[in-house]
Design a protein around this motif. Sequence first.
Motif, short mmCIF file in Angstrom:
data_model
loop_
_atom_site.label_atom_id
_atom_site.label_comp_id
_atom_site.label_asym_id
_atom_site.label_seq_id
_atom_site.Cartn_x
_atom_site.Cartn_y
_atom_site.Cartn_z
N LEU A 80 46.21 42.75 45.44
CA LEU A 80 45.72 44.10 45.70
C LEU A 80 45.40 44.84 44.41
O LEU A 80 44.41 45.58 44.33
N ILE A 81 46.22 44.66 43.39
CA ILE A 81 45.95 45.29 42.09
C ILE A 81 44.64 44.77 41.50
O ILE A 81 43.82 45.54 40.99
N LEU A 82 44.44 43.46 41.57
CA LEU A 82 43.18 42.89 41.07
C LEU A 82 42.00 43.36 41.91
O LEU A 82 40.90 43.58 41.37
N GLY A 83 42.21 43.56 43.21
CA GLY A 83 41.16 44.13 44.05
C GLY A 83 40.79 45.54 43.62
O GLY A 83 39.61 45.90 43.59
N ILE A 84 41.79 46.31 43.26
CA ILE A 84 41.52 47.66 42.74
C ILE A 84 40.70 47.55 41.45
O ILE A 84 39.69 48.23 41.29
N TYR A 85 41.14 46.70 40.54
CA TYR A 85 40.50 46.59 39.24
C TYR A 85 39.05 46.11 39.35
O TYR A 85 38.14 46.70 38.76
N PHE A 86 38.83 45.03 40.08
CA PHE A 86 37.50 44.41 40.11
C PHE A 86 36.54 45.01 41.13
O PHE A 86 35.33 44.92 40.95
N ILE A 87 37.05 45.61 42.19
CA ILE A 87 36.16 46.02 43.28
C ILE A 87 36.18 47.52 43.53
O ILE A 87 35.14 48.17 43.60
N HIS A 88 37.36 48.10 43.65
CA HIS A 88 37.46 49.47 44.18
C HIS A 88 37.49 50.57 43.14
O HIS A 88 37.15 51.71 43.45
N TRP A 89 37.92 50.29 41.92
CA TRP A 89 38.14 51.34 40.91
C TRP A 89 36.89 52.18 40.66
O TRP A 89 36.96 53.40 40.57
N GLN A 90 35.74 51.53 40.52
CA GLN A 90 34.51 52.26 40.20
C GLN A 90 34.06 53.18 41.34
O GLN A 90 33.22 54.04 41.14
N ASN A 106 44.26 50.36 49.16
CA ASN A 106 45.02 49.37 48.40
C ASN A 106 46.31 49.97 47.84
O ASN A 106 47.34 49.30 47.81
N VAL A 107 46.26 51.21 47.40
CA VAL A 107 47.45 51.87 46.89
C VAL A 107 48.49 51.99 48.00
O VAL A 107 49.69 51.71 47.78
N LEU A 108 48.07 52.36 49.18
CA LEU A 108 48.99 52.45 50.32
C LEU A 108 49.60 51.08 50.64
O LEU A 108 50.81 50.97 50.86
N LEU A 109 48.79 50.04 50.65
CA LEU A 109 49.30 48.70 50.93
C LEU A 109 50.29 48.25 49.86
O LEU A 109 51.33 47.65 50.17
#
Length: 126
Positions: A80-90, A106-109
């Motif tokens: 989930l952290i990598l999903g935030i970094y690569f996909i959702h952060w922007q 993702n933060v909630l999960l």
Amino acid sequence: MKKNFYIRSVLSVILLMHSVASIFSGDVNNFGRLYLDTIGFSPFGLYLAWAVKLIHLFSVVLIWSDRYVMGVALFNIPVLILGIYFIHWQNGWYVVGGGTNGIEFNVLLICCFLQLVFTEYPSPKK
């Protein structure tokens, strides 16, 4: 009632829907080849995408069987952290409303999985 029953139930449903839907639609293959390969994971993008989906799928089985729940959490948090970094952060914070495809879900999960990590479970050898 088993510990964290409601959190474990909702996490398992979310992981199941997130993995099964993308497997049957073929999106997992597209994600691996068309996204992960293009951002530098080539030639392993497809394998990484499938690894994530299989981690989610096996997590559901383990959560339902109440086995290795802490391990499930510790495997899914980095995903989930990598999903935030690569996909959702922007995309910012919001998934819907103030924006789209953001990090809030993702933060909630991650927080739900952290609850599982810090819950004391009885030792199976007792």
